[in-house]
Design an enzyme around this catalytic site. Structure first.
Site, PDB file in Angstrom:
ATOM      1  N   LYS A 169       1.484 -44.845  30.518  1.00  0.00           N
ATOM      2  CA  LYS A 169       0.716 -43.790  30.282  1.00  0.00           C
ATOM      3  C   LYS A 169       1.120 -42.443  30.002  1.00  0.00           C
ATOM      4  CE  LYS A 169      -2.301 -46.151  33.736  1.00  0.00           C
ATOM      5  NZ  LYS A 169      -2.561 -46.245  35.114  1.00  0.00           N
TER       6      LYS A 169
ATOM      7  N   ASP B   3      -9.537 -41.204  36.643  1.00  0.00           N
ATOM      8  CA  ASP B   3      -9.799 -42.709  36.657  1.00  0.00           C
ATOM      9  C   ASP B   3     -11.277 -42.908  36.973  1.00  0.00           C
ATOM     10  OD1 ASP B   3      -7.800 -44.422  36.379  1.00  0.00           O
ATOM     11  OD2 ASP B   3      -6.719 -44.114  38.386  1.00  0.00           O
TER      12      ASP B   3
ATOM     13  N   GLN C  45      -1.372 -43.971  40.857  1.00  0.00           N
ATOM     14  CA  GLN C  45      -1.563 -45.407  40.431  1.00  0.00           C
ATOM     15  C   GLN C  45      -1.709 -46.120  41.623  1.00  0.00           C
ATOM     16  OE1 GLN C  45      -0.885 -46.412  36.986  1.00  0.00           O
ATOM     17  NE2 GLN C  45      -1.240 -48.594  38.092  1.00  0.00           N
TER      18      GLN C  45
END
Ligand code: NAD
Length: 288
Positions: free
Chosen positions: A54, A121, A98
């Protein structure tokens, strides 16, 4: 194989290039690049690889990438304090914590602590509610990527039969909401569903997001269907090595399907590209 292979890598590359062009426009307008900050707790090797990928993709798109690594035993309060600091940092447009988090940390609490405007997200209840009610917001990356692939192939999906297998908050439920918003007739199957084969046989569009290798048998697939395999399952091979495989029996399904995604190289690359797109979107929305 009769199905056309859906090249998620190529589609993701095109999206990443368009995000990079959008980033150049943002820099010209605001004199700074959008910033994505990723928080990694603990030392799970798979999570570390995701975070590294990422970060590299963020930099390649011309954005600012930052990373915070916290030890596995970090108190929940310390993680929440970091999230609060990132919420208040004007240089941070996107915050990604995460998952999964260590067991002593309540991930729902952490997700709810992220500013919805920076929730790239799309997991915050405010963004989930916005998606469910048809309001604009930040939408989870994986289902967004799946929808882009589906629409590129099928165009208008209004009235089509769509089956989503799996009802997680990160893939299945938002996928069903996105397909519903596009006027498909959506069935959401899960672990309690009876006669999954009959549902699969009706589906013009099949999205499998379960995490069980080869759960969907090729012979169930409707002729000409568009098959999107989100599953990422690592299986052991006889020679002791491992490989990634999906939730769908690829070879058998490809004989019947019209289009099918490979695993890897299908949905996975789209997820990262959509994360970059969400970060740019969040940056523009915050700067208006
Ligand atoms: P999850 O474990 O949160 O949810 C799995 C869902 O599958 C549940 O809703 C459950 O009801 C359903 N399910 C379980 N067994 C079933 C069965 N026998 N029949 C029908 N449904 C069943 O998983 P998740 O986070 O949604 O991820 C699903 C898969 O997608 C995993 O393999 C994951 O690694 C993969 N994934 C890939 C990407 C990507 O970018 N490619 C992103 C996210 C998740």
């Amino acid at each position: 194989m009769t199905a056309v292979l859906i090249d998620g890598k190529a589609r993701a590359l095109a999206l990443r290039e368009s995000v990079a062009a959008g980033v150049r426009e943002f820099v010209a307008a605001h004199g700074r690049a959008p910033g994505l900050t990723v928080v990694l707790v603990g030392d799970d090797p798979a999570s570390a690889v995701y975070v590294r990928n990422k970060g590299a993709a963020t930099l390649a798109a011309g954005m600012v990438s930052a990373e915070h690594r916290l030890p596995a035993h970090v108190p929940e309060a310390a993680l929440l304090a970091l999230v609060a600091a990132l919420n208040n940092d004007p240089a941070v447009d996107g915050i990604l914590v995460q998952m999964p988090l260590p067991r002593h940390i309540d991930s729902d609490k952490v997700i709810a602590a992220i500013d919805p405007a920076k929730d790239v997200d799309g997991f915050h209840p405010v963004n989930a509610g916005r998606l469910a009610t048809g309001l604009p917001g930040l939408v989870p990356c994986t289902p967004t990527g799946c929808l882009l692939l589906i629409e590129e192939i099928l165009g208008d999906i209004s009235g089509m039969e769509a089956l989503v297998i799996g009802r997680s908050n990160i893939v299945g439920k938002p996928m069903a909401a996105l397909l519903t918003a596009k006027s498909a007739t959506v069935t959401l199957a899960h672990s309690r569903t009876r006669d999954l084969a009959a549902h699969v046989a009706r589906a013009d569009i099949l999205v499998a997001a379960v995490g069980v290798p080869h759960l969907v048998k090729g012979e169930w697939v409707r002729t000409g269907a568009c098959v999107i395999d989100v599953g990422m399952n690592r299986i052991a091979l006889p020679d002791g090595k491992t490989r990634l495989t999906g939730d769908v029996e690829f070879e058998a399904a490809a004989v019947r399907a019209g289009w099918i995604t490979p695993v890897p190289g299908g949905v996975g690359p789209m997820t990262i590209a959509c994360l970059l797109a969400n970060t740019l979107k969040a940056a523009w929305a915050r700067s208006i």
